[in-house]
Design a protein around this motif. Structure first.
Motif, mmCIF file in Angstrom:
data_model
loop_
_atom_site.group_PDB
_atom_site.id
_atom_site.type_symbol
_atom_site.label_atom_id
_atom_site.label_comp_id
_atom_site.label_asym_id
_atom_site.label_seq_id
_atom_site.Cartn_x
_atom_site.Cartn_y
_atom_site.Cartn_z
ATOM 1 N N CYS A 1 -3.056 0.753 3.962
ATOM 2 C CA CYS A 1 -3.768 -0.765 3.897
ATOM 3 C C CYS A 1 -3.703 -1.250 5.452
ATOM 4 N N THR B 1 7.911 -0.722 9.722
ATOM 5 C CA THR B 1 9.262 -0.016 9.615
ATOM 6 C C THR B 1 9.618 1.412 9.675
ATOM 7 N N GLY B 2 8.270 2.223 8.966
ATOM 8 C CA GLY B 2 8.407 3.618 8.888
ATOM 9 C C GLY B 2 7.991 4.114 7.700
ATOM 10 N N GLN B 3 8.595 4.671 6.649
ATOM 11 C CA GLN B 3 8.257 5.395 5.737
ATOM 12 C C GLN B 3 7.226 4.326 4.658
ATOM 13 N N ALA C 1 3.805 4.673 1.328
ATOM 14 C CA ALA C 1 3.664 5.103 0.024
ATOM 15 C C ALA C 1 2.739 6.632 0.570
ATOM 16 N N SER D 1 -0.314 11.785 -3.644
ATOM 17 C CA SER D 1 -0.906 12.934 -4.356
ATOM 18 C C SER D 1 -2.025 13.536 -3.751
ATOM 19 N N SER E 1 -5.164 12.037 -4.145
ATOM 20 C CA SER E 1 -6.127 11.245 -5.141
ATOM 21 C C SER E 1 -6.079 9.714 -4.712
ATOM 22 N N GLU F 1 -6.380 6.649 -6.158
ATOM 23 C CA GLU F 1 -6.590 5.988 -7.303
ATOM 24 C C GLU F 1 -7.758 4.609 -7.448
ATOM 25 N N ALA G 1 9.072 -6.741 10.987
ATOM 26 C CA ALA G 1 8.776 -8.472 11.291
ATOM 27 C C ALA G 1 9.837 -8.973 10.510
ATOM 28 N N SER H 1 8.316 -0.716 -0.701
ATOM 29 C CA SER H 1 8.439 -0.551 0.853
ATOM 30 C C SER H 1 9.106 -1.892 1.355
ATOM 31 N N SER I 1 -0.654 -3.105 -1.578
ATOM 32 C CA SER I 1 0.363 -3.168 -2.837
ATOM 33 C C SER I 1 1.382 -4.416 -2.815
ATOM 34 N N ALA J 1 -4.275 3.487 -4.066
ATOM 35 C CA ALA J 1 -4.931 3.552 -2.887
ATOM 36 C C ALA J 1 -6.193 2.836 -2.746
HETATM 37 C C1 LIG Z 1 5.972 6.659 -4.370
HETATM 38 C C2 LIG Z 1 4.540 6.051 -4.607
HETATM 39 C C3 LIG Z 1 3.459 7.097 -4.673
HETATM 40 C C4 LIG Z 1 2.227 6.666 -4.445
HETATM 41 N N1 LIG Z 1 1.351 7.577 -4.787
HETATM 42 C C5 LIG Z 1 0.085 7.414 -4.893
HETATM 43 C C6 LIG Z 1 -1.330 8.225 -5.148
HETATM 44 O O1 LIG Z 1 -1.112 9.475 -4.953
HETATM 45 N N2 LIG Z 1 -2.366 7.748 -5.150
HETATM 46 C C7 LIG Z 1 -2.723 6.272 -5.224
HETATM 47 O O2 LIG Z 1 -4.084 5.910 -5.155
HETATM 48 N N3 LIG Z 1 -1.736 5.490 -4.970
HETATM 49 C C8 LIG Z 1 -0.656 5.748 -4.964
HETATM 50 N N4 LIG Z 1 0.372 5.057 -4.761
HETATM 51 C C9 LIG Z 1 0.135 3.553 -4.620
HETATM 52 C C10 LIG Z 1 0.377 3.020 -3.183
HETATM 53 O O3 LIG Z 1 1.010 1.785 -3.191
HETATM 54 C C11 LIG Z 1 -1.135 3.105 -2.519
HETATM 55 O O4 LIG Z 1 -1.584 4.072 -2.692
HETATM 56 C C12 LIG Z 1 -1.100 2.642 -1.003
HETATM 57 O O5 LIG Z 1 -0.640 3.749 -0.381
HETATM 58 C C13 LIG Z 1 -0.216 1.463 -0.696
HETATM 59 O O6 LIG Z 1 -0.470 1.117 0.710
HETATM 60 P P1 LIG Z 1 -0.156 -0.129 1.372
HETATM 61 O O7 LIG Z 1 -0.370 0.034 2.794
HETATM 62 O O8 LIG Z 1 -0.411 -1.304 0.520
HETATM 63 O O9 LIG Z 1 1.695 -0.123 1.256
HETATM 64 P P2 LIG Z 1 2.762 0.913 1.602
HETATM 65 O O10 LIG Z 1 2.088 2.369 1.800
HETATM 66 O O11 LIG Z 1 3.860 0.553 1.081
HETATM 67 O O12 LIG Z 1 2.918 0.464 3.327
HETATM 68 C C14 LIG Z 1 3.827 -0.725 3.657
HETATM 69 C C15 LIG Z 1 4.494 -0.430 4.789
HETATM 70 O O13 LIG Z 1 4.879 -1.545 5.304
HETATM 71 C C16 LIG Z 1 6.005 -1.629 5.928
HETATM 72 N N5 LIG Z 1 6.878 -2.729 5.968
HETATM 73 C C17 LIG Z 1 7.307 -3.576 4.854
HETATM 74 N N6 LIG Z 1 7.982 -4.707 5.277
HETATM 75 C C18 LIG Z 1 7.670 -4.621 6.741
HETATM 76 C C19 LIG Z 1 8.451 -5.566 7.787
HETATM 77 N N7 LIG Z 1 8.859 -6.779 7.414
HETATM 78 N N8 LIG Z 1 7.939 -5.369 9.021
HETATM 79 C C20 LIG Z 1 7.299 -4.263 9.255
HETATM 80 N N9 LIG Z 1 6.805 -3.258 8.126
HETATM 81 C C21 LIG Z 1 7.059 -3.543 7.037
HETATM 82 C C22 LIG Z 1 6.893 -0.354 5.117
HETATM 83 O O14 LIG Z 1 7.634 0.200 5.818
HETATM 84 C C23 LIG Z 1 5.487 0.339 4.848
HETATM 85 O O15 LIG Z 1 5.312 1.435 6.167
HETATM 86 C C24 LIG Z 1 1.826 5.289 -4.703
HETATM 87 C C25 LIG Z 1 2.904 4.327 -4.537
HETATM 88 C C26 LIG Z 1 4.181 4.797 -4.441
HETATM 89 C C27 LIG Z 1 5.290 3.918 -4.377
#
Ligand SMILES: Cc1cc2nc3c(=O)[nH]c(=O)nc-3n(C[C@H](O)[C@H](O)[C@H](O)COP(=O)(O)OP(=O)(O)OC[C@H]3O[C@@H](n4cnc5c(N)ncnc54)[C@H](O)[C@@H]3O)c2cc1C
Length: 377
Positions: free
Chosen positions: A13, A33-35, A37, A42, A44, A46, A240, A277, A344, A357
């Motif tokens: 995102c 912060t790092g790691q 999702a 996978s 794909s 979703e 943050a 996360s 998310s 995603a």
């Molecule tokens: C284990 C797992 C597997 C998944 N696999 C799939 C898949 O195969 N297909 C699919 O469609 N969806 C999947 N999902 C759903 C997934 O949540 C979304 O696909 C999407 O990647 C989420 O993206 P995001 O950027 O919203 O959040 P995230 O990927 O969770 O990224 C958030 C980021 O913000 C950082 N963060 C948090 N707090 C702070 C802070 N205070 N300061 C700085 N950084 C911070 C975290 O460290 C992280 O790096 C999966 C979810 C999980 C948990």
């Protein structure tokens, strides 16, 4: 340090949002912060069928090619799952049937791919499976440290020696119509998986391994590289921790690494993810958003947060930060004027953006539109 927009979270995102804003000529910083999702991805996306045209453009320019076909994809335990828009190297099947005979190839010393479980699952569906193990001396070096025998390290080696590996696999093929390999190819781009497919005499299917996911790490690296090429500032490993807020407007962000310096911006985007996360946290009494103290949709009674049956849909997974129609985050019931929430961290509070995603990408693009529209007014 002053930017047009500061984004908290560098997952799918945050990066989508950052790339789209940089493309629109805005200066941005991502704190992450790092790691995230994507490291478990996978391949794909979703809840996305056809890529929204802007997503196809953004991802294509980053070197990420996508495809979509109605169907299912093969899971690591030999079952099938409905497929959505996917990375180029993820295979689709029109129905949960992949052929008559499968050759499953894995690598000695590599323990993050469960060939026997995969074969068991497929055999229950009438596919005759044969498992072969390649003994590659190149992996011996990696074996010295258990942390090196992970998918991403293996992929670094495989991408170098793939032609030799293909030669050895070719010698193993008998009359199989499917060759199944662990997803340990193509860390930098999909050229190696695609060439492997072209070089073998049966349909090649790459199947997920234990994390980290090679297609996910590749996607993260390509998006981050594109973001930085567009001039974005990516603050890796920072967090943050607090914000300066006055009369419903965020003025700056405090981070762990920047000591007494603050990140100022006209707009802020919270893309910090869900519980996984730490974008959402909980204590015995409530579920909260830790940076701004935003309003979080949740059941009042703690016992309603979860279903006692572990495998049941869990109510807490739907909880997320509350927003208004334009994705401004709410605090004490009022929208923050220049703080948006996306991805998310929203949980399932905005079903119109989809889930997984799909939610991450669609809500990121909606926030970008909102920022640009507000600036133009
Ligand atoms: C284990 C797992 C597997 C998944 N696999 C799939 C898949 O195969 N297909 C699919 O469609 N969806 C999947 N999902 C759903 C997934 O949540 C979304 O696909 C999407 O990647 C989420 O993206 P995001 O950027 O919203 O959040 P995230 O990927 O969770 O990224 C958030 C980021 O913000 C950082 N963060 C948090 N707090 C702070 C802070 N205070 N300061 C700085 N950084 C911070 C975290 O460290 C992280 O790096 C999966 C979810 C999980 C948990």
């Amino acid at each position: 340090m002053k930017f047009n927009t500061v984004i908290i979270g560098g997952g799918l995102c945050g990066l989508t949002c950052g790339i789209a804003l940089q493309k629109a000529g805005r200066s941005t910083a991502i704190i992450s912060t790092g790691q995230n999702a994507l490291h478990f991805f996978s391949g794909s996306f979703e809840s996305l069928t056809e890529a929204p045209a802007r997503m196809a453009d953004l991802f294509g320019e980053a070197g990420i090619r996508l495809h979509y076909r109605e169907g299912v994809r093969l899971m690591p335990l030999g079952t099938f799952r409905p497929a959505a828009l996917s990375l180029e190297d993820i295979s689709f099947f029109p129905k949960p049937k992949i052929g008559e005979k499968a050759l499953i190839v894995s690598f000695k010393r590599y323990h993050d791919f469960f060939a026997a479980f995969l074969a068991d699952g497929l055999e229950k569906q009438g596919v005759a499976c044969r498992i072969e193990w390649l003994d590659l001396p190149e992996l011996e070096q990696l074996e010295k440290s258990p942390s090196e025998m992970r998918s991403v390290q293996i992929a670094r080696t495989m991408d170098r020696i793939w032609e030799k590996v293909v030669g050895e696999i070719r010698a193993l093929v008998q009359d199989e119509d499917i060759i199944i390999l662990p997803q340990v190819f193509g860390l930098k781009d999909t050229s190696v998986p695609i060439r492997i497919r072209e070089s073998l005499p049966a349909q090649v299917v790459f199947v997920g391994t234990l994390p980290p996911s090679v297609p996910g790490i590749r996607t993260q690296m390509l998006l981050k590289r594109r973001y930085e090429l567009l001039g974005g500032t990516y603050l890796t490993g920072d967090e943050a921790t607090d914000a300066h807020v006055h009369e419903g407007r965020v003025h700056s962000i405090v981070t762990k690494n920047l000591d007494n310096h603050f990140l100022e911006a006209d707009n802020f985007v919270l893309a910090s993810g869900g519980f996984f996360s730490k974008g959402l946290k909980s204590n015995p009494f409530h579920i909260f958003e830790p940076v701004f103290g935003l309003d979080v949709e949740q059941a009042e009674n703690r016992s309603d947060w979860y279903h006692p049956q572990f495998m049941h849909d869990q109510p807490y997974m739907a909880y997320g930060v509350k927003t208004d129609a334009a994705l401004h985050a709410l605090r004490e019931g009022a929208p923050m004027q220049n703080l948006y929430a996306a991805g998310s961290v929203l949980g399932a509070t905005r079903p119109e953006f989809g889930s997984g995603a799909g939610l991450a990408v669609r809500s990121a693009l909606a926030v970008v539109d909102q920022i640009l529209k507000t600036e133009a007014e």
